[in-house]
Write a protein that holds these residues in place. Structure first.
Motif, PDB file in Angstrom:
ATOM      1  N   MET A  30      35.832  32.617  39.113  1.00  0.00           N
ATOM      2  CA  MET A  30      36.708  33.540  39.829  1.00  0.00           C
ATOM      3  C   MET A  30      36.677  34.947  39.262  1.00  0.00           C
ATOM      4  O   MET A  30      36.689  35.928  40.011  1.00  0.00           O
ATOM      5  N   VAL A  31      36.639  35.065  37.945  1.00  0.00           N
ATOM      6  CA  VAL A  31      36.816  36.374  37.314  1.00  0.00           C
ATOM      7  C   VAL A  31      35.493  37.070  37.023  1.00  0.00           C
ATOM      8  O   VAL A  31      35.352  38.283  37.224  1.00  0.00           O
ATOM      9  N   LEU A  32      34.505  36.318  36.571  1.00  0.00           N
ATOM     10  CA  LEU A  32      33.280  36.935  36.076  1.00  0.00           C
ATOM     11  C   LEU A  32      32.162  37.017  37.100  1.00  0.00           C
ATOM     12  O   LEU A  32      31.373  37.970  37.076  1.00  0.00           O
ATOM     13  N   VAL A  33      32.060  36.021  37.993  1.00  0.00           N
ATOM     14  CA  VAL A  33      30.927  35.995  38.916  1.00  0.00           C
ATOM     15  C   VAL A  33      30.853  37.250  39.792  1.00  0.00           C
ATOM     16  O   VAL A  33      29.769  37.831  39.954  1.00  0.00           O
ATOM     17  N   PRO A  34      31.964  37.725  40.399  1.00  0.00           N
ATOM     18  CA  PRO A  34      31.855  38.971  41.179  1.00  0.00           C
ATOM     19  C   PRO A  34      31.345  40.146  40.353  1.00  0.00           C
ATOM     20  O   PRO A  34      30.565  40.970  40.840  1.00  0.00           O
ATOM     21  N   LEU A  87      47.487  35.829  41.710  1.00  0.00           N
ATOM     22  CA  LEU A  87      47.531  36.462  40.396  1.00  0.00           C
ATOM     23  C   LEU A  87      46.140  36.534  39.771  1.00  0.00           C
ATOM     24  O   LEU A  87      45.769  37.542  39.161  1.00  0.00           O
ATOM     25  N   VAL A  88      45.373  35.461  39.942  1.00  0.00           N
ATOM     26  CA  VAL A  88      43.991  35.488  39.451  1.00  0.00           C
ATOM     27  C   VAL A  88      43.182  36.527  40.215  1.00  0.00           C
ATOM     28  O   VAL A  88      42.342  37.234  39.648  1.00  0.00           O
ATOM     29  N   ALA A  89      43.448  36.633  41.522  1.00  0.00           N
ATOM     30  CA  ALA A  89      42.736  37.612  42.348  1.00  0.00           C
ATOM     31  C   ALA A  89      43.016  39.038  41.890  1.00  0.00           C
ATOM     32  O   ALA A  89      42.137  39.906  41.974  1.00  0.00           O
ATOM     33  N   VAL A  90      44.236  39.304  41.404  1.00  0.00           N
ATOM     34  CA  VAL A  90      44.552  40.642  40.887  1.00  0.00           C
ATOM     35  C   VAL A  90      43.655  40.966  39.693  1.00  0.00           C
ATOM     36  O   VAL A  90      43.067  42.056  39.604  1.00  0.00           O
ATOM     37  N   VAL A  91      43.548  40.006  38.766  1.00  0.00           N
ATOM     38  CA  VAL A  91      42.691  40.217  37.590  1.00  0.00           C
ATOM     39  C   VAL A  91      41.245  40.401  38.016  1.00  0.00           C
ATOM     40  O   VAL A  91      40.537  41.303  37.542  1.00  0.00           O
ATOM     41  N   GLN A  92      40.792  39.535  38.924  1.00  0.00           N
ATOM     42  CA  GLN A  92      39.419  39.616  39.419  1.00  0.00           C
ATOM     43  C   GLN A  92      39.132  40.967  40.059  1.00  0.00           C
ATOM     44  O   GLN A  92      38.108  41.608  39.778  1.00  0.00           O
ATOM     45  N   SER A  93      40.028  41.427  40.908  1.00  0.00           N
ATOM     46  CA  SER A  93      39.832  42.678  41.619  1.00  0.00           C
ATOM     47  C   SER A  93      39.866  43.873  40.669  1.00  0.00           C
ATOM     48  O   SER A  93      39.088  44.828  40.826  1.00  0.00           O
ATOM     49  N   LEU A  95      34.610  47.840  36.944  1.00  0.00           N
ATOM     50  CA  LEU A  95      33.185  47.783  36.621  1.00  0.00           C
ATOM     51  C   LEU A  95      32.366  48.636  37.592  1.00  0.00           C
ATOM     52  O   LEU A  95      31.490  49.407  37.175  1.00  0.00           O
ATOM     53  N   ALA A  96      32.653  48.483  38.894  1.00  0.00           N
ATOM     54  CA  ALA A  96      31.874  49.204  39.899  1.00  0.00           C
ATOM     55  C   ALA A  96      32.042  50.708  39.775  1.00  0.00           C
ATOM     56  O   ALA A  96      31.066  51.466  39.871  1.00  0.00           O
ATOM     57  N   LEU A  97      33.274  51.164  39.527  1.00  0.00           N
ATOM     58  CA  LEU A  97      33.539  52.603  39.534  1.00  0.00           C
ATOM     59  C   LEU A  97      33.177  53.289  38.223  1.00  0.00           C
ATOM     60  O   LEU A  97      32.563  54.361  38.222  1.00  0.00           O
ATOM     61  N   TRP A  98      33.557  52.680  37.107  1.00  0.00           N
ATOM     62  CA  TRP A  98      33.477  53.403  35.838  1.00  0.00           C
ATOM     63  C   TRP A  98      32.350  52.928  34.922  1.00  0.00           C
ATOM     64  O   TRP A  98      32.121  53.534  33.883  1.00  0.00           O
ATOM     65  N   VAL A  99      31.675  51.858  35.288  1.00  0.00           N
ATOM     66  CA  VAL A  99      30.519  51.414  34.504  1.00  0.00           C
ATOM     67  C   VAL A  99      29.239  51.546  35.317  1.00  0.00           C
ATOM     68  O   VAL A  99      28.235  52.094  34.840  1.00  0.00           O
TER      69      VAL A  99
END
Length: 245
Positions: free
Chosen positions: A27-31, A105-111, A117-121
């Motif tokens: 849930m958290v790392l794959v995206p 709640l998990v989706a909040v962390v994932q998002s 990552l997408a914006l600042w890395v």
């Protein structure tokens, strides 16, 4: 529905997830991993990453939350846990809302992780506010959770739950406008795409990509995605059955 019962259900689901590191990683790392790979697949063409990265930032969480929510809920059915819970003074709405809250709640962390990552890395270049991008990613993840909870009612095994992905997710992926503008599709396919929630998720991401402020189209798109999530959760509550085997 009871707020106390809903919160108790959400707490139980979160405790179970805490002991399932593979699901947490999915849930958290794959995206994040998928976005990282996508960035360097288009390393020689950063504009291509900018054009599709925002859309995929919403699609990847939707897909992963669909898989995890459908499989986790099915485990409750096949293990008999759902049977025992529904024998208690626990309403169907309490159960579905509890699951949605826990996965939300998990989706909040994932998002947060995927958007950061997408914006600042990875350097995703968007004109609009990062918070609008985060909002759409979160709504997409919640929609994936709702769809996963809903389809779990029609699967008899985890393998069958995964088999629903080609039927529920892939058509939306092909018709959402990611690969070609929807108005350039064959009219019948365009009409079908107009009733699929992923189409509006991609449209909302496109609005953030090109406009500095929230537009009327953006507001319409996020409202549609949110309404679809609520509708599917309601249908999920309606399909809950006391007899699971």
């Amino acid at each position: 529905m009871s707020a106390a019962r809903t919160l108790a259900t959400a707490a139980r689901v979160l405790r179970q997830l805490r002991h399932d590191p593979r699901s947490i990683a999915l849930m958290v790392l794959v995206p994040c991993v998928m976005l990282f790979l996508l960035r360097y697949v288009f390393d020689g063409s950063p504009r291509t990453f900018d054009s599709i990265g925002a859309s995929l930032l919403g699609i990847f969480p939707l897909i992963t939350m669909f898989l995890v929510a459908s499989i986790a809920t099915l485990r409750e059915r096949t293990s008999g846990t759902l049977e025992r819970l529904l024998a208690m003074p626990l309403g169907k709405g309490d159960l579905i809302a509890g699951y949605a809250l826990a996965f939300g709640l998990v989706a909040v962390v994932q998002s947060l992780l995927a958007t950061g990552l997408a914006l600042w890395v990875l350097g995703l270049d968007v004109v609009g506010s990062p918070w609008l991008l985060l909002l759409v990613a979160l709504l997409d993840a919640l929609l994936g959770t709702a769809l996963g909870l809903f389809v779990s009612a029609f699967a008899a095994s985890e393998f069958q739950a995964v088999q629903f992905m080609p039927a529920v997710i892939f058509p939306q992926l092909l018709l959402c406008g990611l690969f070609i503008s929807r108005d350039k599709m064959q009219p019948v396919l365009e009409a079908i795409s107009n009733v699929l929630p992923m189409s509006y998720a991609v449209d909302a991401m496109t609005q953030v990509l090109g406009h500095p402020e929230a537009t009327a189209d953006f507001t319409r798109d996020v409202l549609i995605v949110g309404a679809c999530a609520i509708l599917v959760l309601t249908l999920g509550a309606a399909t809950l059955r006391r007899r699971t085997t």
